[in-house]
Scaffold this motif. Structure first.
Motif, PDB file in Angstrom:
ATOM      1  N   PHE B 267      20.634  38.227  19.858  1.00  0.00           N
ATOM      2  CA  PHE B 267      20.633  36.970  19.124  1.00  0.00           C
ATOM      3  C   PHE B 267      19.241  36.616  18.585  1.00  0.00           C
ATOM      4  O   PHE B 267      19.103  36.051  17.505  1.00  0.00           O
ATOM      5  N   ARG B 268      18.218  36.980  19.357  1.00  0.00           N
ATOM      6  CA  ARG B 268      16.843  36.734  18.944  1.00  0.00           C
ATOM      7  C   ARG B 268      16.497  37.474  17.650  1.00  0.00           C
ATOM      8  O   ARG B 268      15.786  36.953  16.791  1.00  0.00           O
ATOM      9  N   LEU B 271      18.073  35.511  14.776  1.00  0.00           N
ATOM     10  CA  LEU B 271      17.298  34.317  14.423  1.00  0.00           C
ATOM     11  C   LEU B 271      16.012  34.703  13.700  1.00  0.00           C
ATOM     12  O   LEU B 271      15.581  34.021  12.769  1.00  0.00           O
ATOM     13  N   SER B 272      15.400  35.792  14.132  1.00  0.00           N
ATOM     14  CA  SER B 272      14.163  36.236  13.495  1.00  0.00           C
ATOM     15  C   SER B 272      14.415  36.681  12.055  1.00  0.00           C
ATOM     16  O   SER B 272      13.623  36.405  11.156  1.00  0.00           O
ATOM     17  N   THR B 275      14.686  33.561  10.054  1.00  0.00           N
ATOM     18  CA  THR B 275      13.363  32.938   9.926  1.00  0.00           C
ATOM     19  C   THR B 275      12.517  33.675   8.894  1.00  0.00           C
ATOM     20  O   THR B 275      11.858  33.065   8.049  1.00  0.00           O
ATOM     21  N   ARG B 276      12.559  35.019   8.958  1.00  0.00           N
ATOM     22  CA  ARG B 276      11.740  35.825   8.047  1.00  0.00           C
ATOM     23  C   ARG B 276      12.157  35.582   6.599  1.00  0.00           C
ATOM     24  O   ARG B 276      11.306  35.373   5.726  1.00  0.00           O
ATOM     25  N   LYS B 278      13.744  32.912   5.352  1.00  0.00           N
ATOM     26  CA  LYS B 278      13.405  31.547   4.942  1.00  0.00           C
ATOM     27  C   LYS B 278      11.910  31.406   4.672  1.00  0.00           C
ATOM     28  O   LYS B 278      11.495  30.616   3.826  1.00  0.00           O
ATOM     29  N   SER B 279      11.107  32.167   5.424  1.00  0.00           N
ATOM     30  CA  SER B 279       9.657  32.068   5.251  1.00  0.00           C
ATOM     31  C   SER B 279       9.195  32.715   3.955  1.00  0.00           C
ATOM     32  O   SER B 279       8.257  32.242   3.329  1.00  0.00           O
ATOM     33  N   SER B 280       9.856  33.785   3.561  1.00  0.00           N
ATOM     34  CA  SER B 280       9.373  34.489   2.375  1.00  0.00           C
ATOM     35  C   SER B 280       9.991  33.934   1.103  1.00  0.00           C
ATOM     36  O   SER B 280       9.488  34.156   0.008  1.00  0.00           O
ATOM     37  N   CYS B 281      11.059  33.180   1.249  1.00  0.00           N
ATOM     38  CA  CYS B 281      11.749  32.675   0.072  1.00  0.00           C
ATOM     39  C   CYS B 281      11.126  31.367  -0.396  1.00  0.00           C
ATOM     40  O   CYS B 281      10.917  30.457   0.386  1.00  0.00           O
ATOM     41  N   ASP B 366      18.943  24.101   3.614  1.00  0.00           N
ATOM     42  CA  ASP B 366      17.759  24.811   4.106  1.00  0.00           C
ATOM     43  C   ASP B 366      17.666  26.214   3.483  1.00  0.00           C
ATOM     44  O   ASP B 366      17.763  27.217   4.183  1.00  0.00           O
ATOM     45  N   ILE B 367      17.483  26.220   2.165  1.00  0.00           N
ATOM     46  CA  ILE B 367      17.143  27.417   1.385  1.00  0.00           C
ATOM     47  C   ILE B 367      18.255  28.460   1.357  1.00  0.00           C
ATOM     48  O   ILE B 367      18.872  28.679   0.344  1.00  0.00           O
ATOM     49  N   TYR B 458      23.996  26.893   9.156  1.00  0.00           N
ATOM     50  CA  TYR B 458      23.712  28.321   9.250  1.00  0.00           C
ATOM     51  C   TYR B 458      24.697  29.156   8.439  1.00  0.00           C
ATOM     52  O   TYR B 458      24.333  30.124   7.816  1.00  0.00           O
TER      53      TYR B 458
END
Lengths: 473, 473
Positions: B267-268, B271-272, B275-276, B278-281, B366-367, B458
């Protein structure tokens, strides 16, 4: 409980380490402080080099259009006692990295910390993550100023990801700002470049350092707060309690890692509480020109409210004299006074429950986030002459010392906030404390809080700062 | 697995019920359709009664300022192949209720469904939740038009909450719209008022009805998709498999409820991955006047793109003749053609994994949200002459029939969308299908998807529509 949760737990209950002892950490930070001279001179905002005040909007921005800008927002809401207000806000839409390298040394997970200088820091040097970089920093880098260890976080090097979350910053100061909180693990035998500003510490050591005023910076605390331990088997908990120097307290904290049976609310009830509040709350945040923000003006080179409340935005000329001399200008947020953030905890069925507050802040990503029981970052709480009463503040401030589990002063992030400090407190109350609370409060165990933190934008940065300090040991 | 998860599971594996048999449901819906006459006439948008086109902005809004408005947005992003575009969007900031009353009858949880008429519905009447109400509906109500059963959802009556989530609507049509998806349980002996438009069905019956075209509405499907079963003990799974008419398939689906050991990603890692991305977009969505939206214009009373692609906004004059006659005007979104949404599933370690796509839509909260493997709601996918290639579409459309687990036509919500339908497919691929996928795709099990749905925003509404139909039995 999976392998990495167990590694986290083991590191969190290791309060000192032979790799780099607590004594050495303290001496090292002091040595870095002594070796550094930081000179911060106040400069009028309209005279900041490379920054400009837009002639139409009055917004304050960098000439490159990068970094961040100070703009205005107009807020309307049906939440709380103030239905509308204007305020300046920091607009920094980039998602930055707050990242730790992790590695098992002698079988215990250690995190690579950095002794970092920030202009706004109380005490100049504080413990920070391995990598602390905005996108402006790490995407448009020359060879010379590429952040150290970036390659472990941006996908260039293959690493094991232990934690990777988008977490919010101060919703009363930043407009929807988030950072990527990340911990990546090296192979046990993978060597990295040594550097005098970096050292390997256990999570337990970091928690020990957090018991001292202004030693561990906010960026470190937010990453540490995201570490979850999953659900632990009972024998593990029992073993840890026998090892702990404070057995009674460890039992009450660790009990939350057992299973859901001892919890005052089950997780579904907590999610429903949040859903209900988000559904009933109306919040409109319109971006407006800084010049149009009511009650605020740029006067004498400082952006401030007419009554000087809350905070001001000042210009600073920073000179840092360390191994080399660097100098730059920038705006910074300066608080009107110190604040207080505090959790009330109460044993219920023998397990600590935190009294969590749902709090609206205008810059929040999703209307409300969960905050400490008391959060008056800018309130004039000491005199009691506050226009808004602060629930539970008397219980916190008048707690007898044997019920004060934590009382320490911590700084906000020193790159944007000028010497902003908050008193961080955790106060235990007895079983006579009423379980019935107002609609915007709820009792959560540590593990329920950690489970929510795993997902984005549930716990605000003040709550995470307090949670990071919680010793489960 | 807690008590209510077990109740959900038991209801989901009950595909028919003596309380109100599937045969009766079908007859009842047909009877409601026969008894209802809906007349929808197209009217020019500028001639809609009680609606106005703003003389400055061109925005289309109700004279009360309530309900919803059609406005413009300007989008810039570094995601995908189109870096900037303008489009009209529905702005409806209110959070509405999509709610089911639940009750155990003969020991099995049943949900109270409604046979509901909506002007945009294909087939006029579809199965909807007990309560389907916008805030405008339920807050400013006269005694006469108060929605039935509202008191069980707004806190007036004490009930047990089984599910309570904020879930997104179509991000390509709505600006950050969310609804409160909620299921509340009555005591076993609590009687409610009987009504000819309502009936008690199990979750398994609802899933059976979803195998028919356009019988179960979107609002029902989104609530059903949020139902999680937790982690099941192995004997429970084994027992269910022996009961199932399709044992091999049940084993592959139910296996995901066992534990995390059989999952391709933990699951981690998932989620990563989110996150990755959403961070780059980077995504900027600015609200603009509808009049300023490039390539779109209000012409001949219809808001449309110059090339007539994607969708148009039409005005309609609705007359519904049921027990009484009601008539009103409103704008509606009309698709340019039918769409396709499809999941590819592949057994990995004997457990079905869904190939999930991270998808940016301009109205997302959220993107990005997680979408089906293929989602071309408005694409011209049948001809293959699409300007953007659609990954995996050939694998879906050319799958041999024994690998097609689901193929059914479902409608979008009939209050805003005019006869908008999507083909819903789930296609199984073999173990020769590559596990290596592009950065914006990831393999998730059913249980991992259900765990993410529990938190807000999500999974997108298209993915949830498909997940709702998944029979674990």
């Amino acid at each position: 409980m999976n392998r990495s949760e167990l590694d986290f737990l083991k590191s969190a209950v290791t309060p000192d380490s032979p790799v780099f002892s607590n004594e050495r950490v303290v001496a090292w930070i002091q040595e870095r402080r002594n070796a550094t001279r930081v000179d911060v001179q106040q400069v009028a905002i309209n005279q900041l080099l490379k920054w400009e005040v837009d002639s139409v909007s009055g917004n304050i921005r960098h000439e490159s259009g990068k970094f961040f800008a100070i703009e205005g927002i107009r807020v309307e809401t049906n939440w709380g006692k103030v239905a509308r207000w204007d305020q300046p806000i920091i607009n920094q839409s980039e998602i930055g990295f707050l990242g730790f390298l992790a590695k098992k040394i002698n079988g215990v997970l250690h995190l690579l910390i950095q002794a970092k200088i920030e202009p706004g820091n109380v005490n100049i040097v504080q413990i920070s993550p391995t990598l602390q970089a905005t996108k402006s920093n790490y995407t448009r880098v020359h060879q010379g100023n590429r952040p150290r260890f970036l390659e472990y976080f941006n996908g260039e090097k293959k690493v094991k990801i232990l934690l990777d979350q988008l977490q919010s910053e101060q919703g009363a100061r930043f407009l929807r700002k988030r950072n990527r909180n990340i911990i990546v693990q090296l192979d046990d035998d993978e060597a990295i470049e040594q550097h005098a500003d970096f050292a390997w510490l256990t999570i337990g050591q970091l928690k020990t350092m957090m018991l001292m005023d202004n030693v561990v910076n906010m960026d470190t605390r937010t990453v540490i707060s995201g570490i979850g331990y999953g659900t632990c088997p009972s024998p593990t908990i029992d073993y840890l309690i026998t090892m702990s120097p404070q057995k009674a307290q460890a039992r009450k904290m660790l009990g939350s890692l057992l299973n859901d049976d001892l919890m005052f609310h089950d997780f579904r009830e907590i999610l429903s509480w949040i859903t209900r509040l988000k559904s009933s709350c109306e919040l409109t945040v319109d971006r407006i020109a800084l010049r149009a923000v009511r009650d605020w003006s740029l006067y004498d080179g400082v952006l401030r409210r007419s009554d000087e409340k809350y905070f001001s935005v000042i210009g600073v000329d920073v000179t840092i004299d360390n191994r080399e001399v660097v100098r730059w200008h920038q705006p910074m947020v300066k608080p009107a006074q110190d604040g207080l953030i505090a959790f009330i905890v109460r044993p219920i069925n023998g397990v600590y429950h935190f009294l969590v507050q749902a709090k609206l802040e205008a810059g929040n990503f999703d209307i409300i986030e969960l905050a400490p029981t008391v959060q008056c970052l800018t309130g004039n709480y000491r005199t009691g002459h506050n226009e808004y009463s602060v629930p539970y503040i008397n219980e916190v401030l008048s707690a007898p010392s044997h019920q004060v589990l934590l009382d320490v002063v911590q700084s906000e992030e020193g790159g944007r906030f000028y010497q902003e400090q908050n008193r961080n407190m955790i106060v235990e109350v007895g079983e006579d404390f009423p379980l019935e609370v107002d609609e915007n409060y709820c009792w959560l165990t540590l593990n329920q809080i950690l489970r929510l933190i795993e997902f984005n934008n549930y716990l605000n940065i003040a709550a995470r700062s307090l949670i990071s300090t919680v010793s489960i040991f």
